[in-house]
Motif scaffolding. Structure first.
Motif, PDB file in Angstrom:
ATOM      1  N   UNK A 112       0.824  -1.184   0.000  1.00 12.86           N
ATOM      2  CA  UNK A 112       0.000   0.000   0.000  1.00 12.86           C
ATOM      3  C   UNK A 112       0.869   1.249   0.000  1.00 12.86           C
ATOM      4  N   UNK A 113       2.001   1.171   0.660  1.00 17.51           N
ATOM      5  CA  UNK A 113       2.888   2.338   0.704  1.00 17.51           C
ATOM      6  C   UNK A 113       3.376   2.733  -0.685  1.00 17.51           C
ATOM      7  N   UNK A 114       3.597   1.724  -1.524  1.00 18.00           N
ATOM      8  CA  UNK A 114       4.097   1.978  -2.876  1.00 18.00           C
ATOM      9  C   UNK A 114       3.005   2.438  -3.821  1.00 18.00           C
ATOM     10  N   UNK A 115       1.757   2.360  -3.393  1.00 18.69           N
ATOM     11  CA  UNK A 115       0.602   2.801  -4.171  1.00 18.69           C
ATOM     12  C   UNK A 115       0.579   2.176  -5.567  1.00 18.69           C
ATOM     13  N   UNK A 116       0.775   0.859  -5.596  1.00 19.80           N
ATOM     14  CA  UNK A 116       0.702   0.147  -6.871  1.00 19.80           C
ATOM     15  C   UNK A 116      -0.157  -1.089  -6.686  1.00 19.80           C
ATOM     16  N   UNK A 117      -0.737  -1.513  -7.789  1.00 24.03           N
ATOM     17  CA  UNK A 117      -1.603  -2.686  -7.754  1.00 24.03           C
ATOM     18  C   UNK A 117      -0.797  -3.937  -7.412  1.00 24.03           C
ATOM     19  N   UNK A 118      -1.451  -4.866  -6.718  1.00 30.52           N
ATOM     20  CA  UNK A 118      -0.818  -6.132  -6.375  1.00 30.52           C
ATOM     21  C   UNK A 118      -1.075  -7.155  -7.473  1.00 30.52           C
ATOM     22  N   UNK A 119      -0.158  -8.055  -7.659  1.00 29.88           N
ATOM     23  CA  UNK A 119      -0.313  -9.088  -8.689  1.00 29.88           C
ATOM     24  C   UNK A 119      -1.419 -10.072  -8.336  1.00 29.88           C
ATOM     25  N   UNK A 120      -1.560 -10.389  -7.057  1.00 27.19           N
ATOM     26  CA  UNK A 120      -2.585 -11.319  -6.606  1.00 27.19           C
ATOM     27  C   UNK A 120      -3.937 -10.589  -6.625  1.00 27.19           C
ATOM     28  N   UNK A 121      -4.844 -11.046  -7.480  1.00 23.22           N
ATOM     29  CA  UNK A 121      -6.122 -10.347  -7.685  1.00 23.22           C
ATOM     30  C   UNK A 121      -6.958 -10.267  -6.405  1.00 23.22           C
ATOM     31  N   UNK A 122      -6.951 -11.337  -5.628  1.00 21.05           N
ATOM     32  CA  UNK A 122      -7.747 -11.350  -4.398  1.00 21.05           C
ATOM     33  C   UNK A 122      -7.198 -10.347  -3.384  1.00 21.05           C
ATOM     34  N   UNK A 123      -5.872 -10.303  -3.219  1.00 19.90           N
ATOM     35  CA  UNK A 123      -5.269  -9.324  -2.318  1.00 19.90           C
ATOM     36  C   UNK A 123      -5.454  -7.906  -2.840  1.00 19.90           C
ATOM     37  N   UNK A 124      -5.460  -7.751  -4.138  1.00 16.91           N
ATOM     38  CA  UNK A 124      -5.719  -6.440  -4.734  1.00 16.91           C
ATOM     39  C   UNK A 124      -7.121  -5.965  -4.352  1.00 16.91           C
TER      40      UNK A 124
END
Length: 69
Positions: free
Chosen positions: A1-13
């Motif tokens: 969250x600190x990096x403000x970028x989407x996560x690769x894992x769709x569920x965690x996103x």
């Protein structure tokens, strides 16, 4: 969250997006955003857990600042 970028894992996103929406809307998440969160396989209880986690963190932070911990 600190990096403000989407996560690769769709569920965690889904959790990341929902958490940011809770913070952005001061916990007044709209129906569409809640449906999107639920669409990632989470439950209404999980949504409440996100809100409770934010609340617990906030209260802890404020208390620690108050007592200079």
């Amino acid at each position: 969250m600190r990096e403000q970028r989407a996560l690769e894992n769709e569920r965690l996103e889904g959790v990341r997006e929902f958490t940011l929406e809770v913070l952005r809307t001061a916990r007044a998440v709209g129906d569409d955003e809640l449906r999107a969160f639920l669409g990632h396989g989470y439950t209404p209880q999980n949504a409440l857990e996100v809100v409770m986690g934010i609340g617990t963190y906030t209260m802890s932070t404020l208390a620690n600042r108050l007592v200079r911990a």
